[in-house]
Design an enzyme around this catalytic site. Structure first.
Site, PDB file in Angstrom:
ATOM      1  N   HIS A 142      27.254  29.866  43.357  1.00  0.00           N
ATOM      2  CA  HIS A 142      27.129  31.153  42.634  1.00  0.00           C
ATOM      3  C   HIS A 142      28.399  31.992  42.768  1.00  0.00           C
ATOM      4  O   HIS A 142      28.337  33.215  42.679  1.00  0.00           O
ATOM      5  CB  HIS A 142      25.927  31.957  43.152  1.00  0.00           C
ATOM      6  CG  HIS A 142      24.672  31.160  43.311  1.00  0.00           C
ATOM      7  ND1 HIS A 142      23.728  31.049  42.319  1.00  0.00           N
ATOM      8  CD2 HIS A 142      24.233  30.383  44.334  1.00  0.00           C
ATOM      9  CE1 HIS A 142      22.739  30.270  42.737  1.00  0.00           C
ATOM     10  NE2 HIS A 142      23.032  29.842  43.952  1.00  0.00           N
ATOM     11  N   SER A 263      55.405  37.939  31.843  1.00  0.00           N
ATOM     12  CA  SER A 263      54.832  38.805  30.825  1.00  0.00           C
ATOM     13  C   SER A 263      55.989  39.441  30.068  1.00  0.00           C
ATOM     14  O   SER A 263      57.044  39.688  30.634  1.00  0.00           O
ATOM     15  CB  SER A 263      53.976  39.879  31.493  1.00  0.00           C
ATOM     16  OG  SER A 263      53.936  41.048  30.689  1.00  0.00           O
ATOM     17  N   LYS A 269      54.819  40.186  36.598  1.00  0.00           N
ATOM     18  CA  LYS A 269      53.741  39.243  36.323  1.00  0.00           C
ATOM     19  C   LYS A 269      54.153  37.778  36.422  1.00  0.00           C
ATOM     20  O   LYS A 269      55.262  37.397  36.070  1.00  0.00           O
ATOM     21  CB  LYS A 269      53.172  39.479  34.913  1.00  0.00           C
ATOM     22  CG  LYS A 269      52.265  40.672  34.802  1.00  0.00           C
ATOM     23  CD  LYS A 269      51.031  40.610  35.692  1.00  0.00           C
ATOM     24  CE  LYS A 269      49.997  39.643  35.161  1.00  0.00           C
ATOM     25  NZ  LYS A 269      49.368  40.143  33.929  1.00  0.00           N
ATOM     26  N   GLU A 276      45.142  28.388  31.733  1.00  0.00           N
ATOM     27  CA  GLU A 276      44.342  29.086  30.724  1.00  0.00           C
ATOM     28  C   GLU A 276      44.255  28.282  29.427  1.00  0.00           C
ATOM     29  O   GLU A 276      43.200  28.184  28.800  1.00  0.00           O
ATOM     30  CB  GLU A 276      44.954  30.452  30.436  1.00  0.00           C
ATOM     31  CG  GLU A 276      44.906  31.409  31.613  1.00  0.00           C
ATOM     32  CD  GLU A 276      45.774  32.634  31.361  1.00  0.00           C
ATOM     33  OE1 GLU A 276      45.226  33.654  30.908  1.00  0.00           O
ATOM     34  OE2 GLU A 276      46.994  32.571  31.596  1.00  0.00           O
TER      35      GLU A 276
END
Ligand code: ARG
Length: 447
Positions: A142, A263, A269, A276
């Site tokens: 979970h 970024s 970043k 992804e």
């Protein structure tokens, strides 16, 4: 209309398979006495020339080339004149395209499996070092911390899932290894052609039983798309963990600069774009599978032009998966695991709750009673803000000996059952995983 119906734009990649199929068909026509030796030689030479033109990029496609099959036959006829015009006897584009796509699928699935093996090797190598260093982290259910597990165990969990993908893709490959060439448009031929030696020439394990089935069967495409979609889902789950682990909140994984992206606005970043995109591509792969099943549904026998829609999803699924496998392998090969962060997250005293329970069980306390005792202690510790170790020491059934279980790093060593997350079973598991990799290598070497 032409633009809408032509398939050359995407089926040109079947060129090597079409040449192979045509060579085998020439041999078949020769065996049937429909070509003289001289004619067969002329056709073979023309096919070789076309092959070279295609490979070298000098092949001149013409506006009338509807697909790669017509383009090649057109060029062979240009080169070999009347003899070239004999090439298509006893053959239809229906059995031709089915043959070509099976040949393509055979090499493509082997390439995918090689890519899976590459990623599995990275997982194995990282797992081996992590096991040597006894790196552990929280195992989750979970997405809540549950029990500490060795990092090697976690990495190999993904490795075994990929192992099932290997099995599935090779199984699909075995089933599709059947030649449809000789089925003609749908019913075979009046010419004395024998599909069996032609199948053998093409390296197929078997030959079609039924000409209608041979030209209309695309089960192999659907099966391959499923195998690729499930593989994509596995990669997506691995990708999601990379994204989570690379976040500041987890901090378990640091990506190498070369395998991360910046970024355009935020100078600090470092983004896990590969992970992804791998996660995202699974959606596209599932789409290819469901889309193609919908294309097949309700098609009457035998060939229908709908079947031309088999190629783009298959090609794209193969391309996306092959690229994703390589990217993820590079990312994982170069990333750094933060063993301290992982240990700190895993070493909360609660992590040993089940160890305390099992300690009581081995001393005769029924499991449910032991569970209640430990649950009570954990709750008390939290409510009264006292260290769990203090309560354990003071408890009549536990005491100082049991407190040792709460020491950092102890819990994971107690996962001793076969297949479990501790050092002893993981050592055996690593060995079995190595054997699995060797078997896959061996299987690949025969393809
Ligand atoms: N381009 C077609 C395909 O990919 C080849 C077969 C066409 N056959 C036909 N009878 N029109 O399916």
């Amino acid at each position: 209309m032409w633009e809408f119906t032509a398939s050359l734009r995407f089926d040109a990649r079947l060129a090597p398979d079409d040449i192979a199929g045509s060579r085998a068909h020439v041999a078949g026509l020769r065996r049937a006495g429909l070509l003289t030796d001289g004619e067969a030689k002329i056709l073979s030479a023309a096919l070789t020339r076309v092959e070279e033109e295609l490979a070298g990029g000098s092949f001149a496609f013409k506006p009338g080339d509807e697909d790669i099959h017509t383009a090649i036959e057109r060029r062979v006829t240009e080169l070999a004149g009347d003899t070239g015009a004999k090439l298509h006897a006893g053959r239809s584009r229906n059995d031709q395209v089915a043959t070509d796509l099976r040949l393509y699928a055979k090499r493509a699935l082997a390439e995918v499996v090689a890519g899976v093996l590459g990623l599995q090797r990275v997982l194995h190598d990282r797992a081996k070092v992590a096991a040597r260093d006894q790196v552990y982290l929280p195992g989750y259910t979970h997405l809540q911390r549950a029990q500490p597990v060795l990092l090697a165990h976690h990495l190999l969990a993904h490795g075994w899932a990929l192992g099932r993908d290997v099995d599935r893709l090779l199984d699909c490959r075995t089933r599709l290894d059947v030649s449809p060439l000789g089925a003609g448009a749908l019913a075979g031929s009046s010419l004395p052609l024998d599909p069996r030696p032609t199948a053998e020439d093409l390296g197929f394990e078997g030959v079609f039983e039924n000409s209608l089935d041979a030209v209309s069967d695309r089960d192999f495409v659907a099966e391959a798309l499923f195998g690729l979609a499930l593989l994509g889902v596995h990669l997506s789950r691995l990708g999601e963990e990379v994204v989570l682990w690379a976040s500041a909140e987890f901090g378990f994984l640091h990506l190498d600069d070369a395998w991360a992206t910046g970024s355009s606005m935020l100078p600090q970043k470092k983004n896990p774009d590969i992970a992804e995109l791998v996660r995202a591509k699974s959606g596209r792969l599932i789409g290819h599978l469901t889309g193609f099943l919908a294309t097949l549904k309700g098609l009457p026998l035998a060939y229908n032009r709908d079947l031309q829609e088999d190629k783009e999803p298959l090609f794209d699924a193969v391309d996306q998966v092959v690229a994703g496998l390589a990217a993820l392998a590079g990312l994982l090969e170069t990333a750094t695991f933060d063993a301290d962060r992982m240990a700190a997250a895993a070493d909360g005293a609660d992590a040993s709750a089940v160890d305390l329970t099992e300690w009581l069980v081995t001393r005769g306390t029924p499991f449910r009673a032991a569970y209640m005792i430990v649950a009570g202690l954990v709750r008390d510790a939290a409510e009264r803000h006292v260290p769990l170790a203090e309560l354990v020491t003071a408890h009549p059934s536990l005491g100082p000996e049991a407190v040792a279980l709460l020491e950092p790093g102890v819990s994971v060593t107690r996962r001793t059952s076969p297949g479990g997350a501790g050092p002893r079973p993981v050592k055996d598991q690593l060995e079995r995983f190595r054997a699995h990799l060797a078997t896959t290598e061996e299987r690949l070497s025969h393809l």
